[in-house]
Motif scaffolding. Structure first.
Motif, short mmCIF file in Angstrom:
data_model
loop_
_atom_site.label_atom_id
_atom_site.label_comp_id
_atom_site.label_asym_id
_atom_site.label_seq_id
_atom_site.Cartn_x
_atom_site.Cartn_y
_atom_site.Cartn_z
N PHE B 85 32.80 21.15 2.16
CA PHE B 85 31.55 21.47 2.86
C PHE B 85 31.63 20.93 4.29
N ASP B 86 30.92 21.59 5.19
CA ASP B 86 31.01 21.23 6.61
C ASP B 86 29.94 20.24 7.06
N ALA B 87 28.86 20.15 6.31
CA ALA B 87 27.79 19.20 6.65
C ALA B 87 26.93 18.95 5.42
N ILE B 88 26.25 17.81 5.43
CA ILE B 88 25.35 17.46 4.32
C ILE B 88 23.95 17.19 4.87
N LEU B 89 22.98 17.87 4.29
CA LEU B 89 21.57 17.57 4.59
C LEU B 89 21.09 16.71 3.43
N PHE B 90 20.70 15.50 3.74
CA PHE B 90 20.63 14.47 2.71
C PHE B 90 19.25 13.82 2.58
N ASN B 91 18.78 13.77 1.35
CA ASN B 91 17.56 13.04 1.02
C ASN B 91 17.99 11.98 0.00
N SER B 92 18.04 10.72 0.44
CA SER B 92 18.72 9.69 -0.35
C SER B 92 17.91 9.18 -1.55
N THR B 93 18.63 8.58 -2.49
CA THR B 93 17.97 7.97 -3.65
C THR B 93 17.64 6.51 -3.39
N ASP B 94 18.41 5.87 -2.48
CA ASP B 94 18.23 4.43 -2.27
C ASP B 94 18.65 4.08 -0.84
N GLN B 147 -14.23 4.03 5.64
CA GLN B 147 -14.91 4.54 4.45
C GLN B 147 -15.48 3.43 3.58
N LEU B 148 -14.79 2.29 3.57
CA LEU B 148 -15.24 1.17 2.74
C LEU B 148 -16.14 0.20 3.51
N ASN B 149 -16.48 0.56 4.75
CA ASN B 149 -17.29 -0.33 5.61
C ASN B 149 -16.70 -1.74 5.69
N LYS B 150 -15.38 -1.80 5.72
CA LYS B 150 -14.63 -3.06 5.93
C LYS B 150 -14.77 -4.06 4.79
N LYS B 151 -15.25 -3.63 3.63
CA LYS B 151 -15.33 -4.59 2.52
C LYS B 151 -15.17 -3.90 1.15
N GLY B 152 -14.69 -4.70 0.17
CA GLY B 152 -14.56 -4.16 -1.18
C GLY B 152 -13.21 -4.49 -1.80
N ASN B 153 -13.15 -4.37 -3.12
CA ASN B 153 -11.89 -4.59 -3.85
C ASN B 153 -11.11 -3.29 -3.92
N TYR B 154 -9.81 -3.41 -3.75
CA TYR B 154 -9.00 -2.20 -3.84
C TYR B 154 -7.66 -2.48 -4.52
N VAL B 155 -7.00 -1.37 -4.89
CA VAL B 155 -5.71 -1.44 -5.58
C VAL B 155 -4.69 -0.66 -4.76
N GLU B 156 -3.45 -1.15 -4.76
CA GLU B 156 -2.38 -0.39 -4.10
C GLU B 156 -1.32 -0.04 -5.14
N ILE B 157 -0.97 1.25 -5.21
CA ILE B 157 0.12 1.67 -6.11
C ILE B 157 1.30 2.07 -5.25
N LEU B 158 2.40 1.33 -5.42
CA LEU B 158 3.59 1.52 -4.60
C LEU B 158 4.54 2.55 -5.19
N GLY B 159 5.43 3.09 -4.36
CA GLY B 159 6.47 4.00 -4.83
C GLY B 159 7.69 3.24 -5.33
N ILE B 160 8.86 3.85 -5.23
CA ILE B 160 10.10 3.21 -5.68
C ILE B 160 10.39 2.02 -4.76
N VAL B 161 10.61 0.85 -5.35
CA VAL B 161 10.74 -0.35 -4.52
C VAL B 161 12.00 -0.35 -3.65
N GLY B 162 13.01 0.43 -4.02
CA GLY B 162 14.25 0.48 -3.23
C GLY B 162 14.19 1.50 -2.10
N ASP B 163 13.07 2.19 -1.99
CA ASP B 163 12.97 3.23 -0.95
C ASP B 163 12.21 2.70 0.27
N ASN B 164 12.77 2.93 1.44
CA ASN B 164 12.13 2.43 2.67
C ASN B 164 10.75 3.00 2.90
#
Lengths: 209, 313
Positions: B85-94, B147-164
């Motif tokens: 192949f002459d070139a690779i268009l790449f979407n990495s796993t890690d 939207q939260l008027n600068k206050k309130g409890n919230y949760v964060e759900i992260l993606g794959i930890v090895g991905d930038n």
């Protein structure tokens, strides 16, 4: 006897090879070394003091920019705006003169005179975030920064300077009816221009009267 | 003797014919598209767009699915190099684990153009065309705080930890919300960019923290998973959901006021730019910027009419 000398020599050689092959360094020292690659605080301070302020004199008036963008958007965006990445957002450094009509928790409303009309413009006083100042300045080239985080940190430091040094004295002094002069950055979506939602991120503020 | 000479000449002619048929001028160049997973419609769109653009530019294009597995990705790279192949268009796993694969291609003289997902090296890929995840999350976080008027409890759900992208999105988000002490993150967990996992994670978080105002998810798949968990627990009307991607179901959900906002990425722009760069490389260009950010746009109920899935109208 010879056998012991042989073993001893062999041990010395292996020991030397192992010693020369393995280097042990404290992880904290390595982290510090990585962090020292780019100093966003110093870079941004220098950019602000030496290069950004030098641009204030030649900054385009908001009214001139709006007029140009309404008559020939492509030309106006090319002449007055900048962005370091690919996309629809463009950024411009502008000069605005206006009367304070409202002082809100997160922004101030200014009444700005255009050629033959009046326009309400928001001046951000709380949410100073994003890339408007960095990109509008036209002083940062993506090719000079292979680390994306360095670019993000420049934005963050420039925004911090506004939040910590430009805004506090202004917010303490400004009142309704004041005439103010602003040099600031705007973000504008070139495909969906909404002049009524224009928000200026201040870089320099002056209360005239 | 004469007979042997005839055979020899015949063989020589065949060699010349064979050589002629494989001359570089006649050879159709090939571009490989290596994508982290085809189990997510966003990446399917990215890969298909890259392949279509490569074909439109006159290349043979083949898509390789790494199934989020760096070892499988490594096998793909070896096969791609051997197949010429002459070139690779790449979407990495890690971000770290994929560097060796890119270096392998570089050593073999095959340029690699990263799409969307960054690798942690500044001299392995020829160029990296990346969503400006950090800035996109800054815009989401500003809207989130308003939207939260600068206050309130919230949760964060992260993606794959090895991905930038996971950390760029999280850091961008926190660069804003952490300035408001009354916004309290009660839980932060990874769901690997996966909708089903996000639903399970959210269900378990809701048991421990029933009083939350909002959830910020690192991608739209997880946002939909979190939303499903909120619907099941009867909290969908009280908890604001924020995603990232601009996937079809979230665009529909924003339009129906079920999801508060997302960061619209432009996979078409990234895929087409990568294919265009590969074409230019094959034709002789060598001066590519190492990394190019592609702007991410904030999509809310207020401006939803300007957008469709994976892009603007």
């Amino acid at each position: 006897m010879n056998r012991y000398v042989k073993y001893l020599l062999l041990t010395v050689v292996i020991g030397l090879l192992a010693y020369k092959s393995v280097y042990v360094k404290k992880l904290s020292k390595m982290t510090v070394a990585t962090d020292e690659k780019f100093d966003a605080v110093t870079f941004s301070k220098k950019l602000w003091e030496e290069r950004l302020s030098a641009k204030f004199g030649s900054t385009v008036q908001l009214a001139t920019f709006i007029k140009a963008a309404q008559s020939n958007p492509a030309d106006a965006f090319s002449k007055y705006t900048n962005a370091i990445g690919i996309g629809n957002y463009r950024y411009a450094l502008l000069k605005v003169e206006g009367i304070v009509t409202d002082i809100n928790e997160d922004d101030i409303t200014l009444q700005v005179k255009l050629d033959d009309s009046l326009m309400a413009v928001k001046l951000a006083t709380e949410f100073i975030y994003g890339n408007a100042i960095r990109d509008a300045s036209g002083l940062v080239d993506v090719k000079d920064f292979p680390n994306t985080m360095d670019l993000n940190n420049i934005s963050e430091e420039l925004n911090k300077m506004v939040r910590k040094t430009v805004l506090p004295p202004f917010k303490a002094a400004v009142k309704k009816g004041d005439k103010i002069l602003v040099t600031g950055a705007i973000e504008i979506h070139k495909e969906h221009i909404k002049w009524n939602e224009l928000e200026i991120i201040p870089v320099q503020l002056q209360i005239v009267q | 003797m004469k007979k042997s000479l005839s055979y020899f000449l015949l063989l020589l002619s065949c060699c010349f014919i064979q050589c002629k048929s494989k001359s570089p001028a006649d050879k159709k160049h090939k571009i490989a598209i290596v994508v982290s997973t085809l189990n997510n419609p966003w990446f399917v769109f990215l890969a298909n767009t890259a392949a279509e653009k490569a074909k439109a530019l006159g290349y043979d294009a083949k898509i390789f699915d790494s199934q989020n597995n760096t070892a499988l990705e490594s096998d793909h790279f070896e096969n791609i190099i051997v197949a010429g192949f002459d070139a690779i268009l790449f979407n990495s796993t890690d971000a770290d684990g994929s560097i060796a694969n890119v270096l392998k291609a570089k050593a073999a003289g095959v340029p690699v153009f990263c799409m969307d997902r960054e690798i942690n090296s500044n001299n392995a890929a020829t160029s990296q065309i990346l969503s400006d995840s950090y800035s996109g999350s800054v815009a989401i976080a500003k809207y989130f705080t308003q939207q939260l008027n600068k206050k309130g409890n919230y949760v964060e759900i992260l993606g794959i930890v090895g991905d930038n992208n996971t950390w760029a999105r999280s850091k961008g988000f926190h660069s804003v919300v952490d300035n408001y002490p009354d916004l309290k993150m009660v839980a932060q967990q990874s769901a690997d960019f996966d909708r089903n996992k996000a639903m399970e994670v959210m269900e378990s978080i809701l048991q421990a923290h029933p009083n939350i105002e909002a959830v910020f998810c690192g991608n739209d798949g997880m946002a939909m998973g979190a939303y499903q968990a909120l619907v099941s627990s009867g909290k969908a009307d009280k908890v604001k959901v924020f995603g990232f991607d601009g996937a079809e179901d979230v665009i529909t959900a924003i339009n129906e006021n079920k999801v508060a906002a997302t960061g619209m990425q432009f996979p078409k722009v990234m895929a087409e730019t990568a294919a265009q760069f590969a074409d230019e490389y094959i034709k002789g260009r060598r001066d590519f910027p190492q990394k190019i950010p592609v702007a991410v746009e904030l999509v809310t109920f207020k401006n939803i009419q300007d957008y469709i899935a994976y892009g603007k109208k």
